[in-house]
Motif scaffolding. Structure first.
Motif, mmCIF file in Angstrom:
data_model
loop_
_atom_site.group_PDB
_atom_site.id
_atom_site.type_symbol
_atom_site.label_atom_id
_atom_site.label_comp_id
_atom_site.label_asym_id
_atom_site.label_seq_id
_atom_site.Cartn_x
_atom_site.Cartn_y
_atom_site.Cartn_z
ATOM 1 N N THR A 151 0.836 -1.206 0.000
ATOM 2 C CA THR A 151 0.000 0.000 0.000
ATOM 3 C C THR A 151 0.866 1.249 0.000
ATOM 4 N N ASN A 152 2.040 1.129 0.636
ATOM 5 C CA ASN A 152 2.976 2.247 0.722
ATOM 6 C C ASN A 152 4.122 2.087 -0.279
ATOM 7 N N ASN A 153 3.780 1.673 -1.466
ATOM 8 C CA ASN A 153 4.741 1.519 -2.548
ATOM 9 C C ASN A 153 4.700 2.780 -3.406
ATOM 10 N N PRO A 154 5.769 3.564 -3.432
ATOM 11 C CA PRO A 154 5.761 4.821 -4.198
ATOM 12 C C PRO A 154 5.561 4.630 -5.689
ATOM 13 N N LEU A 155 5.826 3.428 -6.204
ATOM 14 C CA LEU A 155 5.616 3.166 -7.627
ATOM 15 C C LEU A 155 4.159 3.358 -8.033
ATOM 16 N N LEU A 156 3.236 3.166 -7.086
ATOM 17 C CA LEU A 156 1.812 3.316 -7.387
ATOM 18 C C LEU A 156 1.479 4.738 -7.832
ATOM 19 N N TYR A 157 2.302 5.703 -7.389
ATOM 20 C CA TYR A 157 1.994 7.117 -7.631
ATOM 21 C C TYR A 157 3.040 7.804 -8.511
ATOM 22 N N TYR A 158 3.840 7.006 -9.198
ATOM 23 C CA TYR A 158 4.921 7.557 -10.018
ATOM 24 C C TYR A 158 4.398 8.350 -11.210
ATOM 25 N N VAL A 159 3.294 7.905 -11.785
ATOM 26 C CA VAL A 159 2.723 8.552 -12.976
ATOM 27 C C VAL A 159 1.635 9.537 -12.576
ATOM 28 N N THR A 160 1.657 10.704 -13.185
ATOM 29 C CA THR A 160 0.623 11.727 -12.999
ATOM 30 C C THR A 160 -0.337 11.686 -14.192
ATOM 31 N N VAL A 161 -1.627 11.679 -13.900
ATOM 32 C CA VAL A 161 -2.653 11.633 -14.949
ATOM 33 C C VAL A 161 -3.541 12.862 -14.829
ATOM 34 N N CYS A 162 -3.604 13.644 -15.897
ATOM 35 C CA CYS A 162 -4.467 14.827 -15.889
ATOM 36 C C CYS A 162 -5.930 14.381 -15.956
ATOM 37 N N PRO A 163 -6.747 14.771 -14.980
ATOM 38 C CA PRO A 163 -8.154 14.349 -14.995
ATOM 39 C C PRO A 163 -8.969 15.009 -16.103
ATOM 40 N N GLU A 164 -8.478 16.114 -16.631
ATOM 41 C CA GLU A 164 -9.236 16.863 -17.635
ATOM 42 C C GLU A 164 -9.044 16.329 -19.052
ATOM 43 N N CYS A 165 -7.794 16.000 -19.408
ATOM 44 C CA CYS A 165 -7.530 15.594 -20.799
ATOM 45 C C CYS A 165 -6.900 14.219 -20.940
ATOM 46 N N GLY A 166 -6.465 13.608 -19.823
ATOM 47 C CA GLY A 166 -5.895 12.265 -19.884
ATOM 48 C C GLY A 166 -4.407 12.201 -20.137
ATOM 49 N N TYR A 167 -3.766 13.341 -20.389
ATOM 50 C CA TYR A 167 -2.315 13.322 -20.611
ATOM 51 C C TYR A 167 -1.633 12.773 -19.361
ATOM 52 N N SER A 168 -0.796 11.782 -19.556
ATOM 53 C CA SER A 168 -0.164 11.081 -18.443
ATOM 54 C C SER A 168 1.347 11.128 -18.598
ATOM 55 N N PHE A 169 2.048 11.373 -17.496
ATOM 56 C CA PHE A 169 3.485 11.630 -17.584
ATOM 57 C C PHE A 169 4.169 11.351 -16.254
ATOM 58 N N SER A 170 5.489 11.256 -16.315
ATOM 59 C CA SER A 170 6.306 11.115 -15.108
ATOM 60 C C SER A 170 7.206 12.337 -14.991
ATOM 61 N N GLU A 171 7.966 12.410 -13.913
ATOM 62 C CA GLU A 171 8.875 13.539 -13.707
ATOM 63 C C GLU A 171 9.995 13.555 -14.736
ATOM 64 N N GLU A 172 10.240 12.413 -15.400
ATOM 65 C CA GLU A 172 11.301 12.342 -16.399
ATOM 66 C C GLU A 172 10.874 12.896 -17.761
#
Length: 233
Positions: free
Chosen positions: A50-71
């Protein structure tokens, strides 16, 4: 849900590179990250998945769906913007990923990010990292078939990154990417290729300050030699 329901998470403010929407995404507080041990390809096993940071590595825009990482690069060409708009935004059904993520939700976020990375023509180093982390998620779930699939895709991207030198400016170094190519080759059954890349590290060990990586390469090389000797008996 109240914030106190998920004390291990916090909200990070971000702006979508594609549609410019402002939103928050969940990240894991470092104080809740407890590592038991790490694998030879740098995957960390956590005491609580549950406390695995990999679960939250990707950011997903709720408005348009564009998904990305810090890289991902903040730069976006007009042609990339058109492709992402046509193939992602126009087909997107609004969905909120800024919640406590399940494994399935995390996997979906990685696959969205990989699709966006292809459309945006992101660097091979970024795509390698996404594939590698997705393989780790499948490893944590015990899905060896999918783990192998994404390790293989990650390996191909690492090789392309090394050949094109597009990892410069990232967290990857010459020795680290050589090691990852060797290690993922070993894990996907490409023994000759693995030995070739581990040997490159050992040959150039005196030019590098990364002693930990060099020792890991030596260990893997010795393990492979020992396994080959046993199979020959």
């Amino acid at each position: 849900m109240r914030k106190l329901d998920f004390p291990h998470l916090y909200d990070k403010n971000t702006t979508c590179t594609l549609c410019r929407a402002h939103f928050t995404t969940k990240k894991l507080r470092s104080s809740f990250i407890c590592i038991d041990y790490s694998d030879s390809d740098f995957y960390s096993h956590y005491r609580s998945e549950t406390n695995n940071p990999l679960l939250y590595y990707v950011t997903v825009c709720p408005e348009c769906g564009y998904s990305f990482s810090e890289e991902f690069s903040d730069q976006m060409s007009p042609s990339s913007r058109r492709r992402l708009t046509d193939h992602v935004s126009k087909r997107w059904t609004k969905r909120n990923f800024s919640v406590q993520r399940s494994m399935d939700m995390a996997v979906s976020s990685y696959k969205l990010a990989l699709y966006c990375a292809e459309l945006k023509l992101e660097k091979h180093a970024s795509k390698a990292g996404l594939n590698h982390r997705l393989a780790w998620l499948y490893r944590s779930a015990g899905d060896h078939e999918q783990e192998h699939r994404f390790l293989d895709q990650s390996l191909n991207e690492y090789i392309l990154s090394y050949m094109n030198e597009d990892y410069e400016g990232s967290k990857l170094t010459d020795m680290r990417i050589l090691y990852l190519i060797g290690e993922l080759s070993r894990r996907t059954g490409k023994e000759k290729q693995a030995i070739r890349y581990f040997s490159r590290i050992i040959e150039h060990q005196h030019r590098s300050p990364e002693k930990g990586i060099i020792e890991m390469a030596k260990d893997r090389w010795q393990e492979m030699r020992a396994e080959k000797a046993l199979s020959a008996q």
